[in-house]
Design an enzyme around this catalytic site. Structure first.
Site, PDB file in Angstrom:
ATOM      1  N   CYS A 208       0.869  -1.190   0.000  1.00 17.23           N
ATOM      2  CA  CYS A 208       0.000   0.000   0.000  1.00 17.23           C
ATOM      3  C   CYS A 208       0.902   1.235   0.000  1.00 17.23           C
ATOM      4  CB  CYS A 208      -0.874   0.041   1.240  1.00 17.23           C
ATOM      5  SG  CYS A 208      -1.750  -1.486   1.618  1.00 17.23           S
ATOM      6  N   HIS A 212       1.048   4.982  -1.800  1.00 21.39           N
ATOM      7  CA  HIS A 212       0.531   6.097  -0.999  1.00 21.39           C
ATOM      8  C   HIS A 212       1.612   6.812  -0.186  1.00 21.39           C
ATOM      9  CE1 HIS A 212      -3.536   5.438  -2.277  1.00 21.39           C
ATOM     10  NE2 HIS A 212      -3.399   4.135  -2.051  1.00 21.39           N
ATOM     11  N   ARG A 251     -12.692   0.145  -0.577  1.00 20.87           N
ATOM     12  CA  ARG A 251     -11.521   0.750  -1.197  1.00 20.87           C
ATOM     13  C   ARG A 251     -10.296  -0.129  -0.995  1.00 20.87           C
ATOM     14  NH1 ARG A 251      -9.440   3.058  -5.134  1.00 20.87           N
ATOM     15  NH2 ARG A 251      -9.701   5.298  -5.356  1.00 20.87           N
ATOM     16  N   CYS A 255      -7.973  -1.648  -3.976  1.00 19.22           N
ATOM     17  CA  CYS A 255      -6.521  -1.455  -4.096  1.00 19.22           C
ATOM     18  C   CYS A 255      -5.796  -2.790  -4.051  1.00 19.22           C
ATOM     19  CB  CYS A 255      -6.007  -0.484  -3.035  1.00 19.22           C
ATOM     20  SG  CYS A 255      -6.245   1.252  -3.534  1.00 19.22           S
TER      21      CYS A 255
END
Ligand code: HEC
Length: 294
Positions: A208, A212, A251, A255
């Site tokens: 992740c 991000h 979400r 992802c």
């Protein structure tokens, strides 16, 4: 942890945001994967992560992070605002309000399960419960409330519970996120969420954090990668792509699919830890639900 700069990989076409209002286009990020290390308390980790983004986007205030990728681009922000003007999210809010007020068979209602009838309650969610040995999110608390009053739990991720979560969270609109991680169990849950966020996953071997943190502020195709800070402040959120209001779990699933990892079920232990980690990072950022986005 993949230490190569993810956006150097040719698989994705990444480019720096064209109209960054946050300052100059982000330069080569600091060693972002180090933010995945367990050094010090959760508060220390949060401070290091906040500093990372502040260095990258010196013009942003903490509150700006509630805008997600809208904080990084005027175009993106305008797009979100325009979407908000025509968003059907209001219907979901109304539906949630109706469900919220519907009396249980024993005459009580959801409001009886939360302090102050639910007003401001969502700002303190998710929280770690020593008694339940795990993170309690709003949907989990809604189902616990139902069961306490003799009703069957609702299936997670489905319209009814999403509407209820949207309504209950909206009762904290304008309140700053205030999530604590003091007990040993809470610290463990925070660390588990952090680990998940920084762990390479899926066939693409990305975390992740690769997107991000490592590629924040860059475009992945048409999408501007948002910071992890403040991610929870606008969920549940209406997304044009979904054509409906969805939860942050939805979400997470999206992802995970993007990196060809197996998505987890709604409210899995990992997702609850993840949400706890992200909400804790967003401490002090004001809640504004339902959010709107592409
Ligand atoms: C390949 C890059 C990539 C990876 C890896 C990735 N994401 Fe995302 N994520 C995106 C993109 C693109 C968006 C949409 C633009 C945005 O808001 O960042 C997004 C959006 C989100 C959002 C919504 C943000 C908002 O404000 O609406 C959340 C929450 C999120 N991601 C969580 C995660 C989690 C948790 C993981 C790890 C399981 C993850 N992402 C892994 C690319 C990625």
């Amino acid at each position: 942890m993949k230490r190569t700069l993810f956006f150097a990989a040719s698989f994705f076409a990444l480019s720096a945001a064209a109209s960054l209002i946050a300052g100059a286009a982000p330069s080569t990020p600091a060693k972002w994967w180090k933010l995945g290390e367990r050094s010090g308390s959760p508060a220390k980790t949060r401070a290091r992560i906040t500093r990372y983004y502040q260095r990258m986007f010196p013009r942003l205030t903490l509150q700006d992070y509630a805008l997600g990728s809208g904080a990084l681009s005027k175009d993106m922000r305008r797009q979100d605002e325009e979407l908000g003007a025509f968003s059907p999210a209001g219907f979901v809010l109304d539906k949630g309000a109706k469900l919220w007020r519907r009396p249980f068979p024993d005459g009580k209602s959801y409001a009886s399960c939360y302090p102050d009838g639910g007003k401001g309650a969502a700002a303190h969610y998710p929280f770690y419960s020593d008694r339940q040995q795990g993170v309690v999110t709003i949907p989990v608390s809604l189902n616990a409330c139902r069961e306490k009053h003799g009703l069957k739990p609702l299936p997670y991720g489905k319209p009814e519970i999403v509407a209820l979560e949207t309504y209950l969270t909206s009762l904290s609109n304008g309140a700053p996120i205030a999530v604590e991680a003091r007990s040993q169990g809470a610290v463990r849950a925070f660390r588990a969420g952090q680990e998940f966020f920084f762990r390479d996953e899926g066939q693409l071997g990305l975390a992740c954090a690769s997107c991000h943190f490592g590629a924040v502020g860059h475009y992945l195709r048409a999408q501007l990668l948002s910071p992890a800070l403040g991610m929870t402040a606008t969920f549940p959120k209406y997304r044009m792509k979904w054509g409906k209001v969805g939860t942050i779990d939805q979400r997470f699933r999206g992802c995970q699919k993007k990196i060809r990892a197996k998505p987890e079920p709604f409210e899995s232990v990992n997702y609850r830890n993840l949400q706890f980690f992200l909400a804790y990072l967003g401490d002090g950022i004001t809640i504004k639900v339902p959010g709107n986005g592409p």
